[in-house]
Design an enzyme around this catalytic site. Structure first.
Site, PDB file in Angstrom:
ATOM      1  N   ASP A   1       0.819  -1.212   0.000  1.00 57.81           N
ATOM      2  CA  ASP A   1       0.000   0.000   0.000  1.00 57.81           C
ATOM      3  C   ASP A   1       0.855   1.266   0.000  1.00 57.81           C
ATOM      4  O   ASP A   1       1.845   1.361   0.727  1.00 57.81           O
ATOM      5  CB  ASP A   1      -0.893   0.030   1.245  1.00 57.81           C
ATOM      6  CG  ASP A   1      -1.872  -1.125   1.306  1.00 57.81           C
ATOM      7  OD1 ASP A   1      -1.489  -2.249   0.939  1.00 57.81           O
ATOM      8  OD2 ASP A   1      -3.010  -0.908   1.746  1.00 57.81           O
TER       9      ASP A   1
ATOM     10  N   HIS B   1      -1.064   4.627  -0.683  1.00 55.15           N
ATOM     11  CA  HIS B   1      -2.099   5.518  -0.146  1.00 55.15           C
ATOM     12  C   HIS B   1      -1.776   7.013  -0.278  1.00 55.15           C
ATOM     13  O   HIS B   1      -1.954   7.775   0.665  1.00 55.15           O
ATOM     14  CB  HIS B   1      -2.384   5.177   1.318  1.00 55.15           C
ATOM     15  CG  HIS B   1      -3.282   3.983   1.474  1.00 55.15           C
ATOM     16  ND1 HIS B   1      -4.594   3.973   1.046  1.00 55.15           N
ATOM     17  CD2 HIS B   1      -3.052   2.754   2.003  1.00 55.15           C
ATOM     18  CE1 HIS B   1      -5.133   2.793   1.306  1.00 55.15           C
ATOM     19  NE2 HIS B   1      -4.222   2.027   1.873  1.00 55.15           N
TER      20      HIS B   1
ATOM     21  N   ASP C   1      -3.850  -0.333  -3.693  1.00 61.01           N
ATOM     22  CA  ASP C   1      -4.027   0.790  -2.762  1.00 61.01           C
ATOM     23  C   ASP C   1      -3.005   1.891  -3.029  1.00 61.01           C
ATOM     24  O   ASP C   1      -2.249   2.314  -2.158  1.00 61.01           O
ATOM     25  CB  ASP C   1      -3.982   0.333  -1.307  1.00 61.01           C
ATOM     26  CG  ASP C   1      -5.304  -0.287  -0.861  1.00 61.01           C
ATOM     27  OD1 ASP C   1      -6.152  -0.574  -1.718  1.00 61.01           O
ATOM     28  OD2 ASP C   1      -5.492  -0.484   0.348  1.00 61.01           O
TER      29      ASP C   1
ATOM     30  N   ASP D   1      -6.149   7.247  -2.078  1.00 59.41           N
ATOM     31  CA  ASP D   1      -6.991   7.434  -0.884  1.00 59.41           C
ATOM     32  C   ASP D   1      -6.134   7.650   0.360  1.00 59.41           C
ATOM     33  O   ASP D   1      -5.004   7.210   0.453  1.00 59.41           O
ATOM     34  CB  ASP D   1      -7.950   6.257  -0.654  1.00 59.41           C
ATOM     35  CG  ASP D   1      -9.202   6.333  -1.508  1.00 59.41           C
ATOM     36  OD1 ASP D   1      -9.549   7.443  -1.953  1.00 59.41           O
ATOM     37  OD2 ASP D   1      -9.843   5.288  -1.732  1.00 59.41           O
ATOM     38  N   ARG D   2      -6.765   8.314   1.327  1.00 60.33           N
ATOM     39  CA  ARG D   2      -6.146   8.633   2.616  1.00 60.33           C
ATOM     40  C   ARG D   2      -5.103   9.735   2.508  1.00 60.33           C
ATOM     41  O   ARG D   2      -5.227  10.775   3.129  1.00 60.33           O
ATOM     42  CB  ARG D   2      -5.517   7.397   3.263  1.00 60.33           C
ATOM     43  CG  ARG D   2      -6.434   6.222   3.494  1.00 60.33           C
ATOM     44  CD  ARG D   2      -7.362   6.437   4.658  1.00 60.33           C
ATOM     45  NE  ARG D   2      -7.957   5.188   5.123  1.00 60.33           N
ATOM     46  CZ  ARG D   2      -8.800   5.095   6.147  1.00 60.33           C
ATOM     47  NH1 ARG D   2      -9.154   6.172   6.800  1.00 60.33           N
ATOM     48  NH2 ARG D   2      -9.302   3.935   6.495  1.00 60.33           N
TER      49      ARG D   2
ATOM     50  N   ASN E   1      -8.376  -2.713  -2.767  1.00 64.60           N
ATOM     51  CA  ASN E   1      -9.753  -2.311  -2.443  1.00 64.60           C
ATOM     52  C   ASN E   1      -9.961  -0.805  -2.559  1.00 64.60           C
ATOM     53  O   ASN E   1     -11.103  -0.342  -2.661  1.00 64.60           O
ATOM     54  CB  ASN E   1     -10.141  -2.795  -1.037  1.00 64.60           C
ATOM     55  CG  ASN E   1      -9.274  -2.204   0.057  1.00 64.60           C
ATOM     56  OD1 ASN E   1      -8.047  -2.324   0.005  1.00 64.60           O
ATOM     57  ND2 ASN E   1      -9.877  -1.586   1.047  1.00 64.60           N
ATOM     58  N   HIS E   2      -8.875  -0.028  -2.587  1.00 63.89           N
ATOM     59  CA  HIS E   2      -9.001   1.416  -2.770  1.00 63.89           C
ATOM     60  C   HIS E   2      -8.897   1.833  -4.231  1.00 63.89           C
ATOM     61  O   HIS E   2      -8.845   3.031  -4.514  1.00 63.89           O
ATOM     62  CB  HIS E   2      -7.982   2.162  -1.908  1.00 63.89           C
ATOM     63  CG  HIS E   2      -8.398   2.244  -0.481  1.00 63.89           C
ATOM     64  ND1 HIS E   2      -9.130   3.284   0.034  1.00 63.89           N
ATOM     65  CD2 HIS E   2      -8.207   1.379   0.548  1.00 63.89           C
ATOM     66  CE1 HIS E   2      -9.369   3.078   1.319  1.00 63.89           C
ATOM     67  NE2 HIS E   2      -8.809   1.927   1.655  1.00 63.89           N
TER      68      HIS E   2
ATOM     69  N   HIS F   1      -3.747  -8.336  -3.581  1.00 63.83           N
ATOM     70  CA  HIS F   1      -3.760  -7.264  -2.595  1.00 63.83           C
ATOM     71  C   HIS F   1      -4.162  -7.758  -1.223  1.00 63.83           C
ATOM     72  O   HIS F   1      -3.568  -7.359  -0.210  1.00 63.83           O
ATOM     73  CB  HIS F   1      -4.698  -6.142  -3.033  1.00 63.83           C
ATOM     74  CG  HIS F   1      -4.792  -5.042  -2.020  1.00 63.83           C
ATOM     75  ND1 HIS F   1      -3.756  -4.172  -1.765  1.00 63.83           N
ATOM     76  CD2 HIS F   1      -5.794  -4.686  -1.146  1.00 63.83           C
ATOM     77  CE1 HIS F   1      -4.099  -3.335  -0.803  1.00 63.83           C
ATOM     78  NE2 HIS F   1      -5.321  -3.626  -0.416  1.00 63.83           N
TER      79      HIS F   1
ATOM     80  N   ARG G   1     -14.554  -5.958   8.543  1.00 60.09           N
ATOM     81  CA  ARG G   1     -14.435  -4.789   7.673  1.00 60.09           C
ATOM     82  C   ARG G   1     -15.803  -4.366   7.137  1.00 60.09           C
ATOM     83  O   ARG G   1     -16.305  -3.293   7.450  1.00 60.09           O
ATOM     84  CB  ARG G   1     -13.487  -5.087   6.511  1.00 60.09           C
ATOM     85  CG  ARG G   1     -12.024  -5.220   6.906  1.00 60.09           C
ATOM     86  CD  ARG G   1     -11.199  -5.526   5.658  1.00 60.09           C
ATOM     87  NE  ARG G   1      -9.775  -5.685   5.938  1.00 60.09           N
ATOM     88  CZ  ARG G   1      -8.883  -4.703   5.911  1.00 60.09           C
ATOM     89  NH1 ARG G   1      -9.272  -3.477   5.658  1.00 60.09           N
ATOM     90  NH2 ARG G   1      -7.610  -4.934   6.151  1.00 60.09           N
TER      91      ARG G   1
ATOM     92  N   HIS H   1      -2.584  -4.739   2.263  1.00 61.49           N
ATOM     93  CA  HIS H   1      -3.923  -4.518   2.813  1.00 61.49           C
ATOM     94  C   HIS H   1      -3.978  -4.192   4.299  1.00 61.49           C
ATOM     95  O   HIS H   1      -4.965  -3.645   4.761  1.00 61.49           O
ATOM     96  CB  HIS H   1      -4.773  -5.760   2.515  1.00 61.49           C
ATOM     97  CG  HIS H   1      -6.255  -5.587   2.650  1.00 61.49           C
ATOM     98  ND1 HIS H   1      -6.935  -4.479   2.166  1.00 61.49           N
ATOM     99  CD2 HIS H   1      -7.200  -6.397   3.209  1.00 61.49           C
ATOM    100  CE1 HIS H   1      -8.226  -4.628   2.405  1.00 61.49           C
ATOM    101  NE2 HIS H   1      -8.415  -5.772   3.038  1.00 61.49           N
TER     102      HIS H   1
END
Length: 446
Positions: free
Chosen positions: A87, A89, A117, A120-121, A149-150, A198, A271, A299
């Site tokens: 990730d 991010h 990922d 995001d964030r 998932n992002h 992922h 989740r 993840h």
């Protein structure tokens, strides 16, 4: 707006600002080392790639991704290596630090798999994504992607990327980015030995979901079963061009959202509904059925940057101090073909900023803005406020550095404990604690 000729024509009609001094994009062949270096350095100054180039790069990457499969197979010949990045991010400065100091830029001699990922964030998700797309355009067969998932509309509109695109560019560009995400591969097999996705592996055959399962996960493991293993060929044939939906695209959900757990069997994830956890026995059966040796996934944050979460399932997370609060180290996986086997190493790195540089930059910005506010002939002095700002920042950085040191010691201790326990306990009786992340991993894993 349709993704195709109309959108490309629209992109071509967009102007390039006359004061733009960054790298010009004129198709994939224009992306060379100079272009990539210029782009990486331009983003360090907070400058922006013209919207025209962002559209055209994304469209050209989409054309490449459409030629790839849901499961990609990547050769790692003897004596060569491949790096797997977890990730990111949108943490651009940590991403650049990783590229410059840890992994090196991707190339045919230095292939890299980015394991989802990307966005995001973090506040620089656009910059990270466009750098990744530049890498892909330069070396399409040496730069590999898995979807996380992002990389989906639901998370992008919830966790910041869609709004970032709107602020920096326009909503229409988000539609194009979403289309590129839908064509990202779901998994990659390295040298017919290592499975990389992922999040996880295929979930139970019958997608049961009852309220009682959250309260009794051990009992849930008895009814959540998979008797027929999913093959690599079936994954390769899976329709990935979708927005993840557990009812219509369960395999996509499994590869993007699931997590390992210490106890055997499947279980309900905390989740989101209709997402499952998988135990050591589930992972081992999947690996054995497909003649694979081990699995890499991402993840979840890990204090030490990586962790063998359950036997032969290793988590790699590459965003240090995730969302500026987790305090975790970051890592990448470097797999080298030694005599036919992919030996693994995990270089670890921390946050990229220098506290001294950060204080100096803040001080310079304060002085610049104060001088702009100061009226001609005024005797107003801002030195007291300037001193107070430096004192607050330096104190904050000292406290953060002390915390980071303590956390690194604790992380190394935790990782050593996990490795020792993993060696001492057999596959069937691995204690549940070996699958646990640090407390902050639980808080920030999504």
């Amino acid at each position: 707006m349709a993704i195709g000729a109309d959108l490309r024509a629209y992109a071509q009609s967009l102007p390039v600002p006359p004061d733009y001094t960054g790298p010009p994009y004129n198709g994939p062949s224009s992306v060379n080392d100079a272009f990539v270096d210029h782009l990486l350095n331009m983003y360090k100054t907070q400058a922006k790639l013209p919207m025209k180039y962002s559209y055209l790069m994304a469209l050209d990457v989409l054309d490449i991704l459409k030629q790839e499969k849901s499961l990609q197979r990547v050769a790692v010949p003897p004596g060569s290596k491949i790096t797997v990045v977890g990730d990111i991010h949108g943490q651009y400065f940590d991403f650049v630090h990783m590229i410059e100091q840890v992994t090196g830029k991707p190339s045919p001699q230095n292939p890299i798999l980015f394991n989802g990922d990307f966005v995001d964030r973090g506040p620089w998700s656009v910059e990270v994504l466009l750098c990744l797309y530049a890498f892909k355009l330069q070396y399409p067969t040496a730069v590999h992607f898995n979807r996380g998932n992002h990389e989906s509309e639901m998370t992008n509109y919830q966790y910041g990327f869609a709004n970032e695109v709107k602020v920096k560019y326009e909503d229409k560009l988000m539609e194009l980015f979403s289309e590129t995400f839908r064509y990202l591969p779901l998994a990659t097999v390295l040298e017919n030995q290592v499975f990389v996705s992922h999040a996880g592996v295929p979930g139970p055959q019958e997608r049961l979901w009852e309220d009682w399962m959250q309260k009794a996960p051990d009992e849930a493991a008895g009814v959540l079963r998979r008797d027929q293993q999913v093959t690599l060929a079936e994954i390769e044939a899976t329709n990935r061009v979708c927005e993840p939906n557990p009812m219509d695209f369960p395999l996509v959900i499994d590869f993007l959202w699931s997590d390992p757990k210490g106890a055997n069997g499947y279980g309900p994830s905390t989740r989101v509904p209709m997402v499952y956890t998988f135990g050591p026995d589930v992972a081992q059966r999947f690996l054995q059925a497909n003649n694979l040796k081990y699995m890499l996934r991402s993840h979840e944050t890990k204090s030490a940057g990586f962790q063998e979460t359950i036997p032969n399932v290793i988590t790699v997370f590459s965003a240090p101090n995730y969302i500026d609060r987790a305090g975790n180290l970051a890592a990448v996986a470097v797999l080298t073909n030694q005599g036919g086997n992919l030996d693994k190493q995990f270089p670890v790195f921390a946050i990229s900023y220098s506290p001294v540089e950060a204080v100096t930059q803040a001080d310079q910005q304060f002085v610049t803005q104060a001088e702009e506010l100061k009226r001609p002939g005024s005797t107003w002095s801002y030195e007291v406020d300037r001193y107070a700002l430096r004192a607050v920042l330096e104190g904050s950085f000292r406290r953060e550095a002390a915390y980071a040191d303590e956390h690194r010691i604790a992380a190394r201790s935790q990782q050593s404990t996990v490795e020792i326990i993993s060696r001492r306990f057999s596959f069937g009786c691995l204690p549940f604690c070996c699958s646990l992340s640090s407390p902050e991993a639980f808080l920030f894993q999504r």
